[in-house]
Scaffold this motif. Structure first.
Motif, short mmCIF file in Angstrom:
data_model
loop_
_atom_site.label_atom_id
_atom_site.label_comp_id
_atom_site.label_asym_id
_atom_site.label_seq_id
_atom_site.Cartn_x
_atom_site.Cartn_y
_atom_site.Cartn_z
N LEU A 26 0.52 6.86 7.71
CA LEU A 26 -0.72 6.13 7.44
C LEU A 26 -1.04 5.13 8.55
O LEU A 26 -2.21 4.83 8.81
CB LEU A 26 -0.63 5.39 6.10
N GLY A 27 0.00 4.64 9.23
CA GLY A 27 -0.17 3.67 10.31
C GLY A 27 -1.07 4.18 11.42
O GLY A 27 -1.68 3.41 12.16
N LYS A 28 -1.19 5.48 11.52
CA LYS A 28 -2.07 6.10 12.52
C LYS A 28 -3.55 5.82 12.22
O LYS A 28 -4.39 5.87 13.11
CB LYS A 28 -1.80 7.61 12.46
N TYR A 29 -3.85 5.56 10.96
CA TYR A 29 -5.26 5.43 10.54
C TYR A 29 -5.70 3.99 10.30
O TYR A 29 -6.87 3.73 10.07
CB TYR A 29 -5.50 6.27 9.28
N GLY A 30 -4.76 3.07 10.30
CA GLY A 30 -5.15 1.68 10.06
C GLY A 30 -3.95 0.83 9.70
O GLY A 30 -2.81 1.22 9.94
N THR A 31 -4.25 -0.33 9.09
CA THR A 31 -3.18 -1.25 8.69
C THR A 31 -2.82 -0.99 7.24
O THR A 31 -3.69 -1.01 6.36
CB THR A 31 -3.69 -2.71 8.82
N VAL A 32 -1.53 -0.75 7.00
CA VAL A 32 -1.07 -0.57 5.61
C VAL A 32 -0.73 -1.96 5.07
O VAL A 32 0.16 -2.65 5.58
CB VAL A 32 0.15 0.37 5.55
N LEU A 33 -1.48 -2.38 4.03
CA LEU A 33 -1.32 -3.74 3.49
C LEU A 33 -0.07 -3.88 2.64
O LEU A 33 0.35 -4.99 2.34
CB LEU A 33 -2.56 -4.10 2.65
N THR A 34 0.51 -2.76 2.23
CA THR A 34 1.59 -2.78 1.22
C THR A 34 2.83 -2.03 1.71
O THR A 34 3.37 -1.21 0.95
CB THR A 34 1.08 -2.15 -0.08
N ASP A 66 -9.88 -1.02 2.21
CA ASP A 66 -11.00 -0.08 2.30
C ASP A 66 -10.74 1.15 1.44
O ASP A 66 -11.67 1.81 0.98
CB ASP A 66 -11.20 0.36 3.75
N CYS A 67 -9.48 1.49 1.29
CA CYS A 67 -9.14 2.68 0.51
C CYS A 67 -7.74 2.52 -0.08
O CYS A 67 -6.98 1.63 0.33
CB CYS A 67 -9.18 3.93 1.40
N ILE A 68 -7.44 3.36 -1.06
CA ILE A 68 -6.10 3.37 -1.65
C ILE A 68 -5.54 4.79 -1.55
O ILE A 68 -6.25 5.76 -1.84
CB ILE A 68 -6.10 2.84 -3.11
N VAL A 69 -4.31 4.88 -1.07
CA VAL A 69 -3.59 6.15 -1.05
C VAL A 69 -2.38 5.96 -1.95
O VAL A 69 -1.60 5.02 -1.76
CB VAL A 69 -3.15 6.52 0.38
N ALA A 70 -2.23 6.81 -2.96
CA ALA A 70 -1.13 6.66 -3.91
C ALA A 70 -0.30 7.93 -3.99
O ALA A 70 -0.86 9.02 -4.07
CB ALA A 70 -1.69 6.32 -5.30
N GLU A 71 1.03 7.77 -3.94
CA GLU A 71 1.91 8.91 -4.20
C GLU A 71 2.21 8.82 -5.69
O GLU A 71 2.80 7.85 -6.16
CB GLU A 71 3.18 8.82 -3.35
N VAL A 72 1.79 9.83 -6.45
CA VAL A 72 1.79 9.72 -7.91
C VAL A 72 2.78 10.67 -8.60
O VAL A 72 2.70 10.86 -9.81
CB VAL A 72 0.35 9.94 -8.48
N LEU A 130 -3.86 13.77 5.15
CA LEU A 130 -4.40 12.45 5.52
C LEU A 130 -5.51 12.58 6.54
O LEU A 130 -6.53 11.88 6.46
CB LEU A 130 -3.28 11.55 6.06
N GLU A 131 -5.35 13.49 7.49
CA GLU A 131 -6.38 13.72 8.52
C GLU A 131 -7.71 14.09 7.85
O GLU A 131 -8.76 13.54 8.18
CB GLU A 131 -5.90 14.82 9.47
N ARG A 132 -7.64 14.98 6.88
CA ARG A 132 -8.85 15.41 6.17
C ARG A 132 -9.49 14.23 5.42
O ARG A 132 -10.69 14.02 5.48
CB ARG A 132 -8.48 16.53 5.18
N PHE A 133 -8.67 13.46 4.73
CA PHE A 133 -9.18 12.33 3.94
C PHE A 133 -9.84 11.28 4.84
O PHE A 133 -10.95 10.82 4.55
CB PHE A 133 -8.03 11.71 3.14
N PHE A 134 -9.17 10.94 5.96
CA PHE A 134 -9.72 9.87 6.81
C PHE A 134 -10.90 10.36 7.67
O PHE A 134 -11.71 9.56 8.10
CB PHE A 134 -8.62 9.23 7.65
N THR A 135 -11.00 11.67 7.86
CA THR A 135 -12.19 12.20 8.52
C THR A 135 -13.40 12.02 7.59
O THR A 135 -14.49 11.64 8.03
CB THR A 135 -12.00 13.70 8.84
N GLU A 136 -13.17 12.21 6.31
CA GLU A 136 -14.27 12.05 5.33
C GLU A 136 -14.58 10.57 5.05
O GLU A 136 -15.71 10.23 4.78
CB GLU A 136 -13.89 12.73 4.00
#
Ligand code: 6IA
Length: 138
Positions: A26-34, A66-72, A130-136
């Motif tokens: 995820l670090g490739k796409y921005g700052t991970v706050l958590t 800006d967004c949430i990514v969750a491993e569920v 992740l590439e697909r999600f962040f492209t959208e």
């Protein structure tokens, strides 16, 4: 891009190594706050600070994201709660569910059109997802 990563803590830490790996991609796409969610020292027993402080801090981080990514894959009340809050705040939401683990995904996630759920088998598939999600949503 500020990314809120959510993964089970008190719900069980079986996937903590996986969380750390996803956080690093995820670090490739921005700052991970958590980033702490992937911390291998963090246990499910909950001797990790005041629940009230954790709740307040996480809700404020979620507002900033800006967004949430969750491993569920490992069910977690906290992650479910965070997802609902993120939905209310209008954040872009991606859930990652590992089908090979033999668990069942809640219909509250799988059936929710506001949530993009990606079903995967192993870690190698994560970069593409992740590439697909962040492209959208980038
Ligand atoms: O119900 P759960 O504990 O499984 O909920 C997990 C979710 O709640 C995660 O996605 C986190 O965002 C949040 N959460 C739960 N416990 C903590 C925590 N503990 N710190 C931050 N977020 C948490 C203490 C950490 C510490 C470095 C003192």
């Amino acid at each position: 891009m500020k990314i809120y990563f959510a993964g089970s803590i008190r719900g069980g830490r079986d996937d903590k190594a996986l969380y750390a790996k996803i956080i690093s991609v995820l670090g490739k796409y921005g700052t991970v706050l958590t980033e702490h969610v992937g911390n291998s020292d963090l246990t499910e027993r909950g001797e990790d600070g005041s629940s009230e402080d954790i709740f307040k801090r996480d809700m404020s981080l979620l507002e900033k994201a800006d967004c949430i990514v969750a491993e569920v894959t490992t069910p977690s009340l906290g992650v479910g709660y965070e997802l609902r809050v993120a939905e209310t705040l209008g954040k872009a939401i991606l859930c990652l569910f590992r089908e090979s683990a033999g668990k069942n995904l809640s219909a509250m996630i799988a059936g929710n059109k506001k949530i993009k759920t990606a079903y995967y088998e192993n870690l190698e598939e994560i970069p593409k997802i992740l590439e697909r999600f962040f492209t959208e949503h980038g």
